[in-house]
Design an enzyme around this catalytic site. Structure first.
Site, PDB file in Angstrom:
ATOM      1  CE  LYS A 254      40.847  44.360  35.689  1.00  0.00           C
ATOM      2  NZ  LYS A 254      42.215  44.046  35.966  1.00  0.00           N
TER       3      LYS A 254
HETATM    4  P1  NAD Z   1      41.742  33.308  38.039  1.00  0.00           P
HETATM    5  O1  NAD Z   1      40.556  33.096  37.434  1.00  0.00           O
HETATM    6  O2  NAD Z   1      42.997  32.173  37.376  1.00  0.00           O
HETATM    7  O3  NAD Z   1      41.765  32.765  39.807  1.00  0.00           O
HETATM    8  C1  NAD Z   1      41.033  33.376  40.646  1.00  0.00           C
HETATM    9  C2  NAD Z   1      40.983  32.193  41.687  1.00  0.00           C
HETATM   10  O4  NAD Z   1      40.383  32.881  42.852  1.00  0.00           O
HETATM   11  C3  NAD Z   1      40.517  31.067  41.485  1.00  0.00           C
HETATM   12  O5  NAD Z   1      41.072  29.808  41.847  1.00  0.00           O
HETATM   13  C4  NAD Z   1      39.110  30.966  42.173  1.00  0.00           C
HETATM   14  O6  NAD Z   1      38.530  30.048  42.372  1.00  0.00           O
HETATM   15  C5  NAD Z   1      39.358  31.965  43.343  1.00  0.00           C
HETATM   16  N1  NAD Z   1      38.242  32.449  43.992  1.00  0.00           N
HETATM   17  C6  NAD Z   1      37.250  33.302  43.481  1.00  0.00           C
HETATM   18  N2  NAD Z   1      36.685  33.944  44.517  1.00  0.00           N
HETATM   19  C7  NAD Z   1      37.149  33.306  45.735  1.00  0.00           C
HETATM   20  C8  NAD Z   1      36.846  33.739  47.148  1.00  0.00           C
HETATM   21  N3  NAD Z   1      35.871  34.319  47.427  1.00  0.00           N
HETATM   22  N4  NAD Z   1      37.615  33.055  47.981  1.00  0.00           N
HETATM   23  C9  NAD Z   1      38.679  32.213  47.655  1.00  0.00           C
HETATM   24  N5  NAD Z   1      39.138  31.969  46.366  1.00  0.00           N
HETATM   25  C10 NAD Z   1      38.297  32.593  45.443  1.00  0.00           C
HETATM   26  O7  NAD Z   1      42.160  34.789  38.320  1.00  0.00           O
HETATM   27  P2  NAD Z   1      43.636  35.413  38.179  1.00  0.00           P
HETATM   28  O8  NAD Z   1      44.078  35.913  37.166  1.00  0.00           O
HETATM   29  O9  NAD Z   1      44.525  34.423  38.982  1.00  0.00           O
HETATM   30  O10 NAD Z   1      43.394  36.851  39.233  1.00  0.00           O
HETATM   31  C11 NAD Z   1      43.227  36.702  40.477  1.00  0.00           C
HETATM   32  C12 NAD Z   1      43.634  38.131  41.228  1.00  0.00           C
HETATM   33  O11 NAD Z   1      44.668  38.598  40.517  1.00  0.00           O
HETATM   34  C13 NAD Z   1      42.359  39.150  40.556  1.00  0.00           C
HETATM   35  O12 NAD Z   1      42.322  40.023  41.502  1.00  0.00           O
HETATM   36  C14 NAD Z   1      43.010  39.680  39.419  1.00  0.00           C
HETATM   37  O13 NAD Z   1      42.314  40.983  39.291  1.00  0.00           O
HETATM   38  C15 NAD Z   1      44.218  39.965  39.869  1.00  0.00           C
HETATM   39  N6  NAD Z   1      45.363  40.153  38.778  1.00  0.00           N
HETATM   40  C16 NAD Z   1      45.531  39.055  37.716  1.00  0.00           C
HETATM   41  C17 NAD Z   1      46.428  39.372  36.922  1.00  0.00           C
HETATM   42  C18 NAD Z   1      46.688  38.342  35.622  1.00  0.00           C
HETATM   43  O14 NAD Z   1      47.538  38.477  35.213  1.00  0.00           O
HETATM   44  N7  NAD Z   1      46.113  37.161  35.575  1.00  0.00           N
HETATM   45  C19 NAD Z   1      47.295  40.523  36.991  1.00  0.00           C
HETATM   46  C20 NAD Z   1      47.080  41.416  37.965  1.00  0.00           C
HETATM   47  C21 NAD Z   1      46.106  40.959  38.871  1.00  0.00           C
END
Ligand code: NAD
Length: 415
Positions: free
Chosen positions: A105
């Site tokens: 990461k």
């Molecule tokens: P992203 O940046 O597209 O979206 C994150 C969202 O969370 C945004 O809408 C943001 O406004 C919201 N957010 C941030 N802080 C917040 C809070 N305190 N309360 C409510 N909402 C909040 O990111 P993503 O890629 O969708 O990732 C989200 C989660 O999924 C993370 O934990 C990431 O590690 C995990 N994840 C993502 C992927 C991927 O392929 N994108 C894969 C595995 C895991």
């Protein structure tokens, strides 16, 4: 308030499961710790001509099963322990879905919401040049995470390629299609969450077409999960992002909400829902709860108020261990992060395979293969959960840690 350190939680869940494994304690000792970690402090020219210093991290937890793999996060809360924990989750995730990668990461402590596109580009290019000697298509392959996207991946690919003198698409996944990105990657994690929800509902005899769903985090993972679930008739009754949340017990119009968020940058202000706080969405009574934002959001402070049957951990590490145990005692089925959000890394793997083989797959081939991998992993986790009477998380970790330990034992200790 409890002190929340994601790395301590990651180690605690490792220790709990490792104690039940019939493995050489020395091997378990080796895979418990992070293999490599790089911290870089680097300068970036801001738009006003001032030089700002930033701190970035790249952590490789384990590479016994293949190159390190894991996203890059841009967020003010990024620190070494968070990145260590997320790297460890990646090791278990790739082992659980049996793709030949280890876990890594990375991240930069910054607030991209307060930076221009030019500043984010310069930060990305400098960060990647700082960590360039430990990444590469055969060694460590970054991907998107919170507040990084296909554009950031394109800058990573370009910077690394410029340093090499030739194009290296396989250094990063989640790229635009024009430079070797794959069909289906953008939606992969949300699609995987959707499949896990469907498999879990099926096991519980829940009719998903009549289910109510609450989602925290309406970014890539949350919005795609919402779209897929609403397509099969589930009602998305609550959604939130970092600025606030919405509730509509008749169901939110997900397509309109996605358009509203694209236009305004937030779900807040969407006309067809009552405003609530970002975290309040977690305690809205529903059949399925999807935390898809950040880690450590389900804690002992709110677990008693959570009223749901299934939790799909779209985010990494959203549930702290004590709260996880409380949910297990209450028979809430928690599909753990390393399974629920593994669709993203599976399709990242397909992207990398296409890059190194220099060929392309059709979208339905990608989605079908991903669904099959997620189903196989889900079924094996669910069977072990029933057999051993343990949570889905402990079952998933048992399989994953066992595989990494076996790979380590088979390779032996060098020299
Ligand atoms: P992203 O940046 O597209 O979206 C994150 C969202 O969370 C945004 O809408 C943001 O406004 C919201 N957010 C941030 N802080 C917040 C809070 N305190 N309360 C409510 N909402 C909040 O990111 P993503 O890629 O969708 O990732 C989200 C989660 O999924 C993370 O934990 C990431 O590690 C995990 N994840 C993502 C992927 C991927 O392929 N994108 C894969 C595995 C895991």
């Amino acid at each position: 308030m409890q002190k929340l350190n994601p790395y301590e939680f990651a180690l605690a869940s490792f220790d709990k499961v490792a104690a039940t494994l019939d493995m050489d304690p020395g091997i378990l000792k080796k895979i418990r710790v992070v293999n490599r970690e790089l911290v870089v402090n680097f300068p970036v020219f801001m738009d006003d001509g001032a030089i700002e210093m930033f701190t970035g991290f790249r952590v490789q937890h384990d590479i016994s099963r293949g190159p390190a793999k894991g996203g890059i996060r841009y967020h003010p809360t990024v620190d070494l322990d968070t990145i260590r924990a997320l790297a460890m989750f990646m090791t278990w995730k790739t082992a659980l879905v049996q793709i030949p990668f280890g876990g890594a990461k990375g991240g930069v402590q910054c607030n991209p919401k307060q930076m221009s596109l030019g500043e984010i580009e310069r930060l990305t290019r400098r960060f990647i040049s700082e960590i360039s000697f430990i990444i590469g298509p055969e060694s460590d392959i970054p991907a998107p995470d919170v507040y990084t996207n296909a554009q950031v991946m394109a800058w990573i690919m370009d910077t690394y390629s410029m340093m090499k003198g030739y194009s290296v698409p396989g250094v990063v996944t989640g790229k635009p299609i024009s430079i070797g990105g794959t069909l289906g990657r953008q939606e992969a994690t949300g699609n995987g969450c959707f499949y896990c929800t469907a498999f879990a509902a099926d096991r519980l005899g829940m009719d998903l077409s009549r289910a109510t769903v609450a989602i925290q985090g309406f970014g890539n993972v949350g919005s795609v999960s919402a779209m897929r679930l609403s397509e099969v008739g589930a009602k998305i009754i609550a959604a939130s992002d970092s600025q606030g949340g919405l509730v509509n017990l008749n169901g939110l119009d997900v397509e309109a909400l996605i358009k509203h968020k694209e236009k305004t940058g937030t779900v807040v202000g969407f006309p067809d829902g009552d405003p609530v706080g970002s975290v309040d969405v977690l305690t809205v009574p529903c059949d399925v709860l999807i935390p898809a934002a950040m880690e450590n959001v389900i804690t002992m402070d709110n677990v008693d108020r959570i009223s749901t049957k299934i939790i799909i951990e779209g985010a990494n590490g959203p549930t702290i261990p004590d709260a996880d145990e409380a949910l297990y005692q209450r028979d809430v089925l928690v599909v753990p992060d390393i399974l629920a959000n593994a669709g993203g890394v599976v399709v990242s793997y397909f992207e990398w395979v296409q890059n190194i083989q220099k060929l392309t797959w059709r979208e339905n081939e990608i989605n079908d293969r991903m669904k099959e991998i997620i189903y196989t992993a889900f079924a094996s986790v669910f069977d072990l959960h029933r057999l051993k009477k343990v949570s889905l998380r402990d079952a998933a970790l048992t399989l994953a840690i066992g595989r990494v330990a076996q790979a380590t034992a088979d390779r032996g200790i060098y020299p």
